[in-house]
Design a protein around this motif. Structure first.
Motif, PDB file in Angstrom:
ATOM      1  N   GLU A 101       0.836  -1.200   0.000  1.00 22.38           N
ATOM      2  CA  GLU A 101       0.000   0.000   0.000  1.00 22.38           C
ATOM      3  C   GLU A 101       0.870   1.249   0.000  1.00 22.38           C
ATOM      4  O   GLU A 101       0.584   2.212  -0.714  1.00 22.38           O
ATOM      5  CB  GLU A 101      -0.929   0.001   1.211  1.00 22.38           C
ATOM      6  CG  GLU A 101      -2.076  -0.978   1.094  1.00 22.38           C
ATOM      7  CD  GLU A 101      -2.936  -1.048   2.344  1.00 22.38           C
ATOM      8  OE1 GLU A 101      -2.653  -0.337   3.337  1.00 22.38           O
ATOM      9  OE2 GLU A 101      -3.895  -1.841   2.340  1.00 22.38           O
ATOM     10  N   LEU A 102       1.957   1.236   0.776  1.00 17.61           N
ATOM     11  CA  LEU A 102       2.862   2.371   0.816  1.00 17.61           C
ATOM     12  C   LEU A 102       3.542   2.571  -0.532  1.00 17.61           C
ATOM     13  O   LEU A 102       3.611   3.688  -1.042  1.00 17.61           O
ATOM     14  CB  LEU A 102       3.920   2.166   1.916  1.00 17.61           C
ATOM     15  CG  LEU A 102       4.963   3.273   2.051  1.00 17.61           C
ATOM     16  CD1 LEU A 102       4.302   4.571   2.511  1.00 17.61           C
ATOM     17  CD2 LEU A 102       6.035   2.866   3.043  1.00 17.61           C
ATOM     18  N   ILE A 103       4.007   1.495  -1.134  1.00 20.24           N
ATOM     19  CA  ILE A 103       4.678   1.595  -2.435  1.00 20.24           C
ATOM     20  C   ILE A 103       3.705   2.105  -3.490  1.00 20.24           C
ATOM     21  O   ILE A 103       4.052   2.980  -4.293  1.00 20.24           O
ATOM     22  CB  ILE A 103       5.270   0.227  -2.844  1.00 20.24           C
ATOM     23  CG1 ILE A 103       6.483  -0.098  -1.958  1.00 20.24           C
ATOM     24  CG2 ILE A 103       5.670   0.218  -4.321  1.00 20.24           C
ATOM     25  CD1 ILE A 103       7.006  -1.502  -2.134  1.00 20.24           C
ATOM     26  N   ASN A 104       2.480   1.594  -3.511  1.00 19.51           N
ATOM     27  CA  ASN A 104       1.505   2.008  -4.514  1.00 19.51           C
ATOM     28  C   ASN A 104       1.006   3.430  -4.308  1.00 19.51           C
ATOM     29  O   ASN A 104       0.486   4.032  -5.237  1.00 19.51           O
ATOM     30  CB  ASN A 104       0.319   1.039  -4.544  1.00 19.51           C
ATOM     31  CG  ASN A 104       0.700  -0.304  -5.120  1.00 19.51           C
ATOM     32  OD1 ASN A 104       1.597  -0.402  -5.957  1.00 19.51           O
ATOM     33  ND2 ASN A 104       0.038  -1.349  -4.673  1.00 19.51           N
ATOM     34  N   SER A 105       1.144   3.967  -3.113  1.00 18.03           N
ATOM     35  CA  SER A 105       0.691   5.332  -2.858  1.00 18.03           C
ATOM     36  C   SER A 105       1.748   6.380  -3.208  1.00 18.03           C
ATOM     37  O   SER A 105       1.476   7.563  -3.139  1.00 18.03           O
ATOM     38  CB  SER A 105       0.290   5.489  -1.390  1.00 18.03           C
ATOM     39  OG  SER A 105       1.438   5.445  -0.557  1.00 18.03           O
ATOM     40  N   THR A 106       2.937   5.949  -3.573  1.00 16.95           N
ATOM     41  CA  THR A 106       4.008   6.899  -3.889  1.00 16.95           C
ATOM     42  C   THR A 106       4.219   7.012  -5.383  1.00 16.95           C
ATOM     43  O   THR A 106       3.760   6.183  -6.160  1.00 16.95           O
ATOM     44  CB  THR A 106       5.335   6.462  -3.232  1.00 16.95           C
ATOM     45  OG1 THR A 106       5.689   5.171  -3.745  1.00 16.95           O
ATOM     46  CG2 THR A 106       5.214   6.409  -1.728  1.00 16.95           C
ATOM     47  N   ASN A 107       4.928   8.060  -5.783  1.00 20.90           N
ATOM     48  CA  ASN A 107       5.318   8.247  -7.176  1.00 20.90           C
ATOM     49  C   ASN A 107       6.782   7.871  -7.323  1.00 20.90           C
ATOM     50  O   ASN A 107       7.607   8.221  -6.474  1.00 20.90           O
ATOM     51  CB  ASN A 107       5.135   9.705  -7.605  1.00 20.90           C
ATOM     52  CG  ASN A 107       3.672  10.075  -7.704  1.00 20.90           C
ATOM     53  OD1 ASN A 107       2.859   9.262  -8.098  1.00 20.90           O
ATOM     54  ND2 ASN A 107       3.350  11.304  -7.330  1.00 20.90           N
ATOM     55  N   PRO A 108       7.129   7.180  -8.413  1.00 22.51           N
ATOM     56  CA  PRO A 108       8.530   6.784  -8.587  1.00 22.51           C
ATOM     57  C   PRO A 108       9.434   7.976  -8.869  1.00 22.51           C
ATOM     58  O   PRO A 108       9.034   8.914  -9.555  1.00 22.51           O
ATOM     59  CB  PRO A 108       8.494   5.828  -9.780  1.00 22.51           C
ATOM     60  CG  PRO A 108       7.256   6.183 -10.510  1.00 22.51           C
ATOM     61  CD  PRO A 108       6.286   6.699  -9.490  1.00 22.51           C
ATOM     62  N   HIS A 109      10.617   7.942  -8.324  1.00 24.81           N
ATOM     63  CA  HIS A 109      11.634   8.962  -8.572  1.00 24.81           C
ATOM     64  C   HIS A 109      12.931   8.249  -8.922  1.00 24.81           C
ATOM     65  O   HIS A 109      13.208   7.162  -8.430  1.00 24.81           O
ATOM     66  CB  HIS A 109      11.849   9.836  -7.331  1.00 24.81           C
ATOM     67  CG  HIS A 109      10.677  10.708  -7.024  1.00 24.81           C
ATOM     68  ND1 HIS A 109       9.557  10.238  -6.360  1.00 24.81           N
ATOM     69  CD2 HIS A 109      10.431  12.006  -7.303  1.00 24.81           C
ATOM     70  CE1 HIS A 109       8.684  11.222  -6.230  1.00 24.81           C
ATOM     71  NE2 HIS A 109       9.190  12.299  -6.791  1.00 24.81           N
ATOM     72  N   TRP A 110      13.709   8.877  -9.764  1.00 23.89           N
ATOM     73  CA  TRP A 110      14.966   8.284 -10.171  1.00 23.89           C
ATOM     74  C   TRP A 110      16.122   9.103  -9.620  1.00 23.89           C
ATOM     75  O   TRP A 110      16.053  10.327  -9.539  1.00 23.89           O
ATOM     76  CB  TRP A 110      15.056   8.246 -11.700  1.00 23.89           C
ATOM     77  CG  TRP A 110      14.064   7.310 -12.284  1.00 23.89           C
ATOM     78  CD1 TRP A 110      14.225   5.996 -12.549  1.00 23.89           C
ATOM     79  CD2 TRP A 110      12.725   7.616 -12.668  1.00 23.89           C
ATOM     80  NE1 TRP A 110      13.079   5.454 -13.066  1.00 23.89           N
ATOM     81  CE2 TRP A 110      12.144   6.425 -13.159  1.00 23.89           C
ATOM     82  CE3 TRP A 110      11.950   8.772 -12.653  1.00 23.89           C
ATOM     83  CZ2 TRP A 110      10.843   6.368 -13.621  1.00 23.89           C
ATOM     84  CZ3 TRP A 110      10.661   8.702 -13.117  1.00 23.89           C
ATOM     85  CH2 TRP A 110      10.115   7.512 -13.587  1.00 23.89           C
TER      86      TRP A 110
END
Length: 191
Positions: free
Chosen positions: A14-23
């Protein structure tokens, strides 16, 4: 122990899916790779290149999913997909899935062999998939008080959980009534 581990995994997803990916891109300070040396021109070229790449990624569609993977992953949202070899029908079905979730055409494009999605479109699809899977799991258990279909757009997951809890509490109340009636019958027979 297994339940605790499973809950931790669910919380983490749930935490991973609630965030936006950053590089994160590392900048090499100079070609010699020795300490305390910086080559300004090389650093600036790398920074300009990385900023350009990020801008291009944001303008484009960073998530690209083949139609077969899209159909396998999002079938719970819109039902059975057409045969994979029927590309026009597959495009139409994929667009139907996106429309059902409320994704605009400019945020999800149908290519020749793949779906092209913006990050927020992918997150909306994943949320709809999770909601549809929760509904199907509860439906398979056999609680008839749930509606035959739940609207995906705007229906929070809490609503489904609340209905599930309400059903369980109604069952508990009915069990209590049955036990009371059995006790009354037993007392009447004993008199």
């Amino acid at each position: 122990v297994g339940g605790f581990f499973k809950q931790q995994l669910i919380d983490m997803m749930e935490l991973i899916n609630s965030t936006n990916p950053h590089w994160i891109r590392c900048v090499k300070p100079h070609p010699a790779k020795k300490p305390l040396m910086v080559h300004g021109i090389t650093c600036m070229q790398q920074l300009e290149s990385s900023v350009l790449n990020v801008r291009m990624k944001n303008v484009g569609f960073p998530i690209r999913i083949s139609y077969s993977d899209f159909a396998k992953r999002y079938a719970p949202v819109a039902g059975t997909p057409p045969p994979l070899d029927d590309i026009p029908a597959m495009k139409e079905w994929s667009r139907k899935v996106c429309d059902k979730v409320g994704i605009e055409a400019k945020k999800a494009q149908c290519g020749t062999t793949k779906m092209f999605l913006k990050t927020e479109s992918n997150q909306a699809l994943e949320a709809a998939r999770d909601e549809a899977q929760k509904f199907h799991r509860v439906k398979d258990v056999g609680f008839p008080i749930l509606p035959a279909s739940l609207p995906l757009q705007g229906a929070p997951v809490k609503t489904l959980e609340e209905k599930y809890r309400d059903a369980l509490s109604e069952i508990a109340e009915l069990k209590a009534v049955v036990v009371d009636l059995q006790l009354q019958l037993h007392r009447q027979k004993g008199v």
